[in-house]
Design an enzyme around this catalytic site. Structure first.
Site, short mmCIF file in Angstrom:
data_model
loop_
_atom_site.label_atom_id
_atom_site.label_comp_id
_atom_site.label_asym_id
_atom_site.label_seq_id
_atom_site.Cartn_x
_atom_site.Cartn_y
_atom_site.Cartn_z
N GLY A 16 77.70 24.69 4.78
CA GLY A 16 78.27 24.03 3.60
C GLY A 16 77.64 24.51 2.11
N GLY B 68 77.71 28.24 10.64
CA GLY B 68 76.97 28.22 12.08
C GLY B 68 77.37 28.82 13.23
N LYS C 86 89.47 25.28 10.72
CA LYS C 86 90.57 24.51 9.80
C LYS C 86 90.46 25.41 8.69
CE LYS C 86 89.08 19.77 11.13
NZ LYS C 86 88.70 18.76 10.28
N ARG D 69 65.87 28.41 11.90
CA ARG D 69 65.67 27.72 10.39
C ARG D 69 64.11 27.58 10.11
NH1 ARG D 69 70.80 23.53 10.35
NH2 ARG D 69 71.95 24.76 9.04
P1 ADP Z 1 81.58 28.38 11.20
O1 ADP Z 1 80.86 27.51 11.89
O2 ADP Z 1 81.40 29.81 11.47
O3 ADP Z 1 82.11 28.15 9.93
P2 ADP Z 1 84.06 27.14 12.17
O4 ADP Z 1 83.15 26.04 12.40
O5 ADP Z 1 84.91 26.93 11.01
O6 ADP Z 1 83.09 28.38 12.04
O7 ADP Z 1 84.91 27.47 13.29
C1 ADP Z 1 84.26 27.57 14.65
C2 ADP Z 1 85.28 26.97 15.66
O8 ADP Z 1 86.64 27.49 15.68
C3 ADP Z 1 84.82 27.42 17.17
O9 ADP Z 1 84.25 26.37 17.80
C4 ADP Z 1 86.20 28.05 17.72
O10 ADP Z 1 86.24 27.48 19.08
C5 ADP Z 1 87.23 27.67 16.82
N1 ADP Z 1 88.44 28.34 17.05
C6 ADP Z 1 88.41 29.61 16.44
N2 ADP Z 1 89.66 30.06 16.78
C7 ADP Z 1 90.27 29.15 17.43
C8 ADP Z 1 91.61 29.00 18.06
N3 ADP Z 1 92.45 30.01 17.96
N4 ADP Z 1 91.95 28.08 18.81
C9 ADP Z 1 91.09 27.08 18.90
N5 ADP Z 1 89.86 26.99 18.28
C10 ADP Z 1 89.31 27.90 17.48
MG MG Z 2 81.02 25.35 12.62
#
Ligand code: ADP
Ligand code: MG
Length: 389
Positions: free
Chosen positions: A370, A347, A194, A34
């Site tokens: 976000g 992230g 989620k 960053r």
């Molecule tokens: P980003 O930061 O790229 O937006 P998220 O924070 O939404 O991504 O999601 C990342 C998290 O989702 C990771 O910590 C990963 O472990 C979790 N994750 C992905 N697939 C699964 C799964 N099938 N079961 C449990 N956790 C998962």
């Molecule tokens: Mg994340």
């Protein structure tokens, strides 16, 4: 949106808001991406003979918190800019005012963590006025904080001539470009934990994209909506209704909404669990789906390789656990290999790309989690709007 070219900065003092919210471990910066991302703007301003008052936040302090001092950040910035960066011991006050007043062209002052001031996140106008008193013009390069209306991201812009820095400008132009003028096929890959975090993004793409590929734990609310057993997979209950609605919308709008065809399961969320490949998506009792399977990985890769534009947010599985990183790696490799314009946000997705050594193989790696999601959802970002964007 006003940009650096619209602002007269020569010989002026510039209040620059940056996103230096870096990860720290025992007071040491573990990833300075960053800080590096803001260097082009800071260097462009210095090149134009400006002096800088740099403002940033770190973490979520409640009042002054020495553990969240910007001291290590100021030191790292000095190394990267190869010039002295003075850290004011406070955000606003007599000392900051004196230090700012003494700045000569080419000199850099950094304020302490702006969130040490209670008025920062409240967008207190008195605090914004004090920021404005430290400089002649305002530049915002903190894309990662642009979805917040805070005193240093929004309020201060009402008191000074203002413009976007180069990073903020590139983020906004690239992400809006995906929505407004993408090369087709437009493909969105959405994963992560989620579905409710990202349903707004899924909806935005159902209106525009040719295909939306779902991975990560967020596939389970979709499967549950379809009547599949999910075992003990991470399945967000509040996500089931939005997932069901998205399935209907996709059908109605003629957008291909792709779900995994196969899965890799474990007994629990750990790296040394027994890996059970599943040919299909009905997760047996006692197992949890932790990654997309190889058929899904190759189907998704094929869609990515045939795309004109790809937006990717959220890993395909629990990629932090080595046995369940394969799906995310396959998608990352396809994103790196395709001729499409590729934009990655989030992230954990960025961390996954870095882990596979592919971070420099995408067209644009967004620095805002976000903020990039809200922009894609079509929301107005306060820190962008106040700059005329
Ligand atoms: P980003 O930061 O790229 O937006 P998220 O924070 O939404 O991504 O999601 C990342 C998290 O989702 C990771 O910590 C990963 O472990 C979790 N994750 C992905 N697939 C699964 C799964 N099938 N079961 C449990 N956790 C998962
Ligand atoms: Mg994340």
């Amino acid at each position: 949106m006003r940009t650096l070219d619209d602002l007269d900065v020569g010989g002026k003092r510039v209040f620059v808001r940056v996103d230096f919210n870096v990860p720290l471990k025992d007071g040491v910066i573990t990833d300075d991406t960053r800080i590096r991302a803001a260097l082009p703007t800071l260097e462009a301003l210095l090149h134009r003979n400006a002096s800088l008052v740099v403002a940033a936040h770190l973490g979520r302090p409640k009042g002054v918190d020495p553990a969240l001092s910007l001291a290590p950040v100021a030191e790292r910035l000095g190394e990267l800019l190869d010039r002295k960066v003075t850290l004011s011991p406070e955000v606003v006050g007599d000392r900051s005012w004196e230090l700012a007043n003494d700045l000569l062209p080419g000199q850099v002052l950094m304020l302490e963590n702006v969130r040490f001031e209670a008025g920062e996140t409240k967008n207190d106008d008195r605090l914004a006025t004090l920021y404005a008193a430290l400089a002649d013009v305002y530049v915002n390069d903190a894309f990662g904080a642009a979805h917040r209306a805070h005193a240093s991201t929004e309020g201060v812009a009402h008191h000074l001539p203002s413009a976007a820095g180069l990073l903020l400008q590139r983020e906004v132009e690239t992400l809006r470009g995906i929505l407004e003028n993408p090369a087709h096929p437009l493909v969105a890959i959405v994963g992560g934990a989620k579905v409710t975090d990202k349903i707004g993004v899924i909806d935005a793409f159902l209106d525009r994209a040719d295909a939306v590929l779902i991975g990560g734990a967020m596939c389970f609310p979709f499967f549950k909506a379809q009547g599949h057993p999910v075992g003990k997979s991470l399945c967000e209950e509040e996500g089931i209704a939005p997932a069901a609605r998205a399935l209907e919308d996709a059908e109605r709008k003629g957008c291909r909404l792709l779900l995994p065809l196969d899965l890799l399961c474990g007994d629990d969320f750990s790296a040394d669990t027994t890996v059970t490949p599943l040919n299909g998506v009905d997760v047996p009792h006692g197992l949890m789906g932790l990654d997309i399977g190889p058929q899904t990985a190759s189907a998704y890769s094929e869609v990515v390789l045939g795309a004109g534009t790809v937006f990717w947010n959220g890993p395909m599985g629990a990629f932090e656990l080595p046995p369940f990183a394969l799906g995310t790696r396959a998608v990352a490799e396809a994103v790196a290999a395709t001729d499409a314009v590729t934009v990655v946000g989030g992230g954990d997705s960025a961390a996954a790309l870095a882990q596979f050594g592919l971070a420099d193989r995408v067209t644009h790696l967004s620095t805002g989690g976000g903020a990039s999601l809200e922009l894609i959802e079509g929301k107005t970002l306060p820190g962008v709007e106040v700059l005329g964007g």
